[in-house]
Design a protein around this motif. Structure first.
Motif, PDB file in Angstrom:
ATOM      1  N   UNK C 195     -11.669   5.862  -9.526  1.00 13.72           N
ATOM      2  CA  UNK C 195     -11.852   5.453  -8.134  1.00 13.72           C
ATOM      3  C   UNK C 195     -12.082   3.949  -8.053  1.00 13.72           C
ATOM      4  N   UNK C 196     -12.886   3.423  -8.985  1.00  9.69           N
ATOM      5  CA  UNK C 196     -13.138   1.986  -8.998  1.00  9.69           C
ATOM      6  C   UNK C 196     -11.851   1.197  -9.189  1.00  9.69           C
ATOM      7  N   UNK C 197     -11.006   1.641 -10.123  1.00  9.77           N
ATOM      8  CA  UNK C 197      -9.750   0.932 -10.393  1.00  9.77           C
ATOM      9  C   UNK C 197      -8.803   1.020  -9.192  1.00  9.77           C
ATOM     10  N   UNK C 198      -8.753   2.193  -8.577  1.00 11.36           N
ATOM     11  CA  UNK C 198      -7.852   2.368  -7.438  1.00 11.36           C
ATOM     12  C   UNK C 198      -8.308   1.516  -6.251  1.00 11.36           C
ATOM     13  N   UNK C 199      -9.618   1.477  -6.011  1.00 10.06           N
ATOM     14  CA  UNK C 199     -10.110   0.682  -4.888  1.00 10.06           C
ATOM     15  C   UNK C 199      -9.898  -0.810  -5.153  1.00 10.06           C
ATOM     16  N   UNK C 200     -10.037  -1.206  -6.428  1.00 16.47           N
ATOM     17  CA  UNK C 200      -9.757  -2.604  -6.770  1.00 16.47           C
ATOM     18  C   UNK C 200      -8.299  -2.926  -6.490  1.00 16.47           C
ATOM     19  N   UNK C 201      -7.440  -2.003  -6.834  1.00 12.74           N
ATOM     20  CA  UNK C 201      -6.014  -2.259  -6.623  1.00 12.74           C
ATOM     21  C   UNK C 201      -5.706  -2.367  -5.134  1.00 12.74           C
ATOM     22  N   UNK C 202      -6.301  -1.438  -4.356  1.00 15.95           N
ATOM     23  CA  UNK C 202      -6.099  -1.485  -2.902  1.00 15.95           C
ATOM     24  C   UNK C 202      -6.626  -2.793  -2.314  1.00 15.95           C
ATOM     25  N   UNK C 203      -7.666  -3.343  -2.949  1.00 21.84           N
ATOM     26  CA  UNK C 203      -8.252  -4.597  -2.468  1.00 21.84           C
ATOM     27  C   UNK C 203      -7.572  -5.814  -3.084  1.00 21.84           C
ATOM     28  N   UNK C 204      -6.598  -5.571  -3.957  1.00 17.73           N
ATOM     29  CA  UNK C 204      -5.908  -6.683  -4.593  1.00 17.73           C
ATOM     30  C   UNK C 204      -6.760  -7.429  -5.600  1.00 17.73           C
ATOM     31  N   UNK C 205      -7.671  -6.739  -6.209  1.00 21.70           N
ATOM     32  CA  UNK C 205      -8.563  -7.368  -7.189  1.00 21.70           C
ATOM     33  C   UNK C 205      -8.134  -6.978  -8.603  1.00 21.70           C
ATOM     34  N   UNK C 206      -7.950  -7.970  -9.466  1.00 23.66           N
ATOM     35  CA  UNK C 206      -7.671  -7.708 -10.868  1.00 23.66           C
ATOM     36  C   UNK C 206      -6.230  -7.310 -11.124  1.00 23.66           C
ATOM     37  N   UNK C 207      -5.929  -7.063 -12.418  1.00 26.91           N
ATOM     38  CA  UNK C 207      -4.556  -6.759 -12.824  1.00 26.91           C
ATOM     39  C   UNK C 207      -4.166  -5.328 -12.453  1.00 26.91           C
ATOM     40  N   UNK C 259      -4.303   7.845  -0.813  1.00 24.13           N
ATOM     41  CA  UNK C 259      -4.027   6.662   0.000  1.00 24.13           C
ATOM     42  C   UNK C 259      -2.934   5.790  -0.645  1.00 24.13           C
ATOM     43  N   UNK C 260      -3.107   5.585  -1.933  1.00 24.60           N
ATOM     44  CA  UNK C 260      -2.205   4.674  -2.641  1.00 24.60           C
ATOM     45  C   UNK C 260      -0.804   5.260  -2.766  1.00 24.60           C
ATOM     46  N   UNK C 261      -0.750   6.554  -3.009  1.00 22.69           N
ATOM     47  CA  UNK C 261       0.551   7.190  -3.280  1.00 22.69           C
ATOM     48  C   UNK C 261       1.191   7.759  -2.022  1.00 22.69           C
ATOM     49  N   UNK C 262       0.350   8.062  -1.035  1.00 25.12           N
ATOM     50  CA  UNK C 262       0.890   8.750   0.133  1.00 25.12           C
ATOM     51  C   UNK C 262       1.185  10.217  -0.116  1.00 25.12           C
ATOM     52  N   UNK C 263       0.821  10.693  -1.298  1.00 27.84           N
ATOM     53  CA  UNK C 263       1.111  12.095  -1.634  1.00 27.84           C
ATOM     54  C   UNK C 263      -0.054  12.979  -1.153  1.00 27.84           C
ATOM     55  N   UNK C 264       0.259  13.896  -0.235  1.00 32.90           N
ATOM     56  CA  UNK C 264      -0.768  14.710   0.399  1.00 32.90           C
ATOM     57  C   UNK C 264      -1.512  15.612  -0.585  1.00 32.90           C
ATOM     58  N   UNK C 265      -0.904  15.911  -1.721  1.00 33.43           N
ATOM     59  CA  UNK C 265      -1.554  16.842  -2.651  1.00 33.43           C
ATOM     60  C   UNK C 265      -2.917  16.305  -3.122  1.00 33.43           C
ATOM     61  N   UNK C 266      -3.030  14.987  -3.216  1.00 32.98           N
ATOM     62  CA  UNK C 266      -4.311  14.425  -3.652  1.00 32.98           C
ATOM     63  C   UNK C 266      -5.382  14.633  -2.587  1.00 32.98           C
ATOM     64  N   UNK C 321     -13.326   7.926   4.328  1.00 34.14           N
ATOM     65  CA  UNK C 321     -12.710   6.603   4.390  1.00 34.14           C
ATOM     66  C   UNK C 321     -11.206   6.660   4.126  1.00 34.14           C
ATOM     67  N   UNK C 322     -10.822   7.522   3.195  1.00 39.07           N
ATOM     68  CA  UNK C 322      -9.430   7.540   2.750  1.00 39.07           C
ATOM     69  C   UNK C 322      -8.541   8.459   3.579  1.00 39.07           C
ATOM     70  N   UNK C 323      -9.115   9.530   4.068  1.00 39.09           N
ATOM     71  CA  UNK C 323      -8.317  10.575   4.728  1.00 39.09           C
ATOM     72  C   UNK C 323      -7.710  10.043   6.030  1.00 39.09           C
TER      73      UNK C 323
END
Lengths: 489, 489, 489
Positions: C195-207, C259-266, C321-323
């Protein structure tokens, strides 16, 4: 082989409202199995030692009428000395001529006077004094009330034109100014005091102040903030906030005005306040009330402040006292009152008092609420609303309350004036003070009703193997066992 | 866009009786998602420190069989020395010739003898000794019982005609007189002791005392006060009072008489007592029992005295032990027993014992009730009535109880004999005493059942990262997961 | 004359889900009785004394933005110094060239480094840093995250082939080894960190670490143990055990991957975890969660560990937040979240924190859970999910949490890593430690959200007669008052 499981709905029914009907059947049934003669108690034997704990020994006994009377009188004397009983002019001199206006007329203050006059707390003091007079037969309690009603009547004679010295900002601060007699400015100021004045009038104590009470009833009926459904509310802390306290600030006044006027609209409004506030604040699973409810939050605030519960149960007592026997709402109010008594009974502390937050044993023991509960239990027994079995808690609860009346007649351990707050710490850390008048009226009421309990010839108090029991004398009707549906009386 | 709200009735169903069926389905389902191999615990890491608290270290471990046996033996030895085991004549001399009447025959007393003989507490001691014999294989426990049964049998041979020395007022006070063998005078005197005698007879321990037990069963069946619906009651403190204690005073005797006689009426009466007392006293929302209920009050007194709960849960254990597999009432009793175990499990204290008032953490930790609960948990696991998961609490609960058995074999911290009182302070301040025999039988029972738990080959006890877990060995049936409707076995 | 009894089902409805609809009607109703002008507070008068208690004075005030920022910065600085931020080779030398494999590459450890990196606690720290960056606008919080994500990305460049140094037994112990980046070995290791990595990616933080998060999501979706109905479980302590903790270990990762994938299964899996775990663990009567549930016991273990509740309420926040707004499950999750907030609000302690066992006032006050609750209250207010009325508790709760951040920036009073245990003593005696990383992320989150609360222009914070109130500014929509059925937004 399949077996039936226990049907818990049976328990729920029995724990709920169906039980009284079941019990009424049991109670009147002549058919019982043969019974052995009542044996002496054999529980415990050699090891059935009495407790030596000093707290226990202080509270666990049947108080005598003399003890109670002495405590009541000590409280009365302290209040007599500490509550305004004279009018003074702008220079501070006592007014004795009430035939003409006096500039700056107001009630005495300062010196030994520590309490205000025109407040809800003093309204409860009036009600308590009237009950103590009834219980003791001692005229001094009524005299206390009559003297202060005369102060009010005389103020109206000598004070300037209506409108002066009104409002909270009036001279002498909260309640010291008597402008509220003509122009009420809040339910706190006039509601409980109105009940005191109406009860005094019904008891024939003091001068006629119906001009004042009529004005106050008009204020309660048309000026006090209400929700769309007619529930009385406050703009404090936020618009349209329901305070449990306001059940007492409104219901006794409405109920006694109903009695005095014969106008059913007052009863109906009183019933509406109890039921609609209960719908928002009462927790049926716990049997206790939340302190308040805010329009901006669908949930009540689940903080069970003791004194808020005291206001509710005392308000229901007053309403049940005033409401005519055949009124169709009696069953509703009785059901709520009984559920509340049961909830409160489950929460008495080790030391006979109740906790500031009823269901938090780590909160302090609070006097004013405890006295209210003792009153409500004893009064309900005296009226036949609840089982005399609650008398044990009333008796030792009284002893615990009485232990907080000091030599001077001050009531110790009462939580000071309290906001409706939205957090537990606020309530845990409310200070206590002998100057919190909130404890005095309830102590008078508790003592008066326990005194009546001792004199009540429909019940008997017995001691058995160290335990106190209060039970109906034989062959009494037991109306509290009847199904609420039939409890119209 | 409108969305469905969460349907809380799903939770209520799952928290209620429907859950077992749901779970049974899960438990037998072969279809599970792919599972990773069981990982080692990664919770907490470097900071996953063990507690250094001495209370915790004393109680949180798996006791050894040797430890338990040593504790049991210490209690047994103290009871052997302190409980009457001989008859004496009027002059205090031991009677050795039982062929003819002896004037003033009674049991020994005074000196090292501190306990009475013919009491409910000693009845529990008998039951505990029989269970300890079964658990340890040590004949000394049965010998204890046999010796005292011989005292009773011999008393009947040498004592004067029936009627003498009977009643509570008999010589030597409560229970010291053996007149109750012929003429029972209260359920307290004969109920639990009758269960002890019947269980001894079923185990082949001691002489035949069926003349005594038949008399007592007749007393229980026809002389003990009952409500109109057949529920056993007392005239203490008021007429027709239901005591939770009486579930144990009546049900085990009825259940074992059912077993011994094969007469279904005893089972039916036992089931009736459990269900009808529960209907009045059990709080399904809390999972615990009130101490009592008075006919003059529709509500139970919501004071949850620990030992009253102990009597109830032990009585249900005895009934489930005796009741035949196919009896249609098993599901009912199992449902109640399981709901009670769950309620009790939610209330274990920080220190492994339970509080005198179960839901008041500011009341003292009480030994006798704690021992009863440990017994009830361990016994239910051993019988397959409840999940072995409750074993953690049973094991550390035992350690806590054992820590209260002193060097002499005395059980400390037991509440003395206790009335059904109507106020909390009474219970808070009950003294404790090593002379309260109430703690001894339950301690024997608790130790015996925990010993059986250690030897139970259907369960395994594991330690993982500092936690104790008790679980079924693989591929066991798990009858406690079945819907109660099908739990006839 | 027969009278109607009070219909308690009215109260139950009002206390349940029907209330919001009732209130929505009230809230929008233009018709109210005439209202007096808002009076000044008259409660208490002369005796309305402020508390002088030092605990109260420490916590009962509105914190300033500067105070909060200073506390957050102190925590950040301590974490920056104490958490691995560099890779080292087998000889312990820092790696600076990431263009080729380095033997024995791992994260730094020892010395001032006291925390592991690849753990769920650090996952919460990442989420907290991102929220603090958002709340303060200070880039240092995002830099903290970016630096550690670079460590991970660089590790993948220089570390040997997949498979080496994997698993719990990897060099450096739990979380110190980074093998879990390629080969996740438990939900604890990868869930919250994902979750931390995904939220960082959504926020444009880090590689970009999507190779890692894709692997972890596959692990969560197909390798983590699940019950037959898809509920995520553990084999600890026994097969198929449901831990409340796992709501946080799985739901935020699933939600943000949705959120990131748009795939409803998650999303659907996240919703399933919340509802199915709640069905087993949530007690609707108390409004709180049990810590766990074992397949071999139909009942949840009624031990209400504070941090377990923190994981649940934080997981629900992340999901909400994500839904997407129109998702049909929003109403379900909102209903559960609101019921949980109400239950938690009822249990704040005298000192503004919450107890280790939520409903046991004799258990210690625990920091990490308290911080989680403060976050969840403040976040829900900021999002419009719950009434701003809960803001009082959030504000003073924050002050209480902040008082546990010492001069060094360490968070004191946090319970160390904790098993799912089946007894209360285990929880009562869990040690606390400043080395328990569990307290740090929640403290960052709590401070960040309370800071946003102070800056939230849809609410106002007022002080009245010593009480703090948080209310909506006028003419705001109040979505939390709408019936959950219509709360799809």
């Amino acid at each position: 082989m399949p077996n039936p499981v226990f049907d818990f709905s049976v328990l729920k029914k029995i724990h709920g409202l169906v039980l009284p009907a079941v019990l009424a059947a049991l109670a009147v049934s002549p058919a019982r199995a043969q019974m052995a003669p009542a044996p002496s108690v054999q529980q415990g034997g050699a090891a059935n030692l009495p407790p030596t704990n000093p707290v226990y020994q202080k509270i666990y006994h049947v108080p005598t009428a003399d003890e109670i009377t002495a405590t009541l009188d000590r409280v009365r004397a302290y209040l007599e000395a500490s509550t305004p009983g004279r009018l003074v002019d702008g220079g501070g001199q006592e007014i004795t001529d009430f035939s003409q206006p006096v500039a700056g007329a107001t009630v005495e203050r300062g010196g030994v006077i520590v309490f205000p006059l025109l407040t809800y707390e003093e309204g409860v003091v009036f009600v308590g004094m009237l009950d103590a007079a009834d219980a003791t037969g001692d005229a001094k309690y009524n005299d206390y009330v009559a003297k202060r009603l005369n102060v009010m009547a005389n103020f109206l004679k000598v004070s300037p034109a209506p409108g002066a010295a009104t409002g909270a900002a009036g001279r002498g601060g909260r309640g010291a100014a008597l402008g509220g007699l003509r122009t009420p400015y809040s339910l706190d100021q006039c509601g409980a005091m109105c009940a005191g004045l109406l009860k005094a009038r019904l008891a024939g104590v003091g001068p006629d102040l119906s001009a004042v009470t009529n004005g106050w009833m008009d204020f309660i009926g048309t000026k006090v903030p209400r929700l769309a459904d007619g529930t009385i509310a406050r703009h404090i802390p936020m618009p349209d906030t329901v305070w449990a306290d306001d059940m007492y600030m409104s219901v006794p006044a409405l109920a006694w005005m109903g009695k005095l006027s014969g106008d059913k609209k007052y009863y109906d409004d009183a019933v509406k306040q109890v039921t609609q506030m209960s719908a928002r604040l009462f927790r049926p699973d716990l049997g206790i009330y939340a302190h308040g409810w805010i329009t901006t939050n669908p949930d009540p605030v689940d903080i069970h402040w003791a004194r808020a519960n005291g206001w509710c149960v005392m308000a229901m007592c007053e309403l049940l006292d005033a409401l005519p026997d055949g009124d169709p709402a009696r069953g509703t109010i009785l059901t709520l009152y009984r559920a509340h008594v049961r909830g409160l009974a489950a929460l008495q502390s080790s030391d006979g008092l109740w906790h500031q937050l009823l269901d938090r044993t780590d909160s302090y023991l609070e006097t004013s609420a405890s006295a209210m509960f003792v009153y409500a239990f004893a009064h309900g027994i005296n009226r036949g609303w609840i089982s005399p079995a609650y008398g044990t808690q009333a008796l030792i609860g009284w002893n615990a309350v009485a232990s907080r009346v000091n030599e001077k007649g001050q009531v110790e351990g009462t939580c000071v004036g309290t906001n409706f707050d939205l957090s537990e710490p606020y309530y845990y850390y409310r200070p206590t003070s002998v100057d919190a008048l909130h404890g005095y009226g309830p102590t008078l009421l508790a003592g008066a009703e326990v005194l009546k309990l001792l004199k009540n010839d429909k019940i008997k108090i017995t001691l058995s193997v160290g335990s106190i029991y209060v039970s109906p004398v034989p062959n009494q009707p037991m109306p509290w066992l009847e199904d609420g549906r039939a409890a119209g009386k």
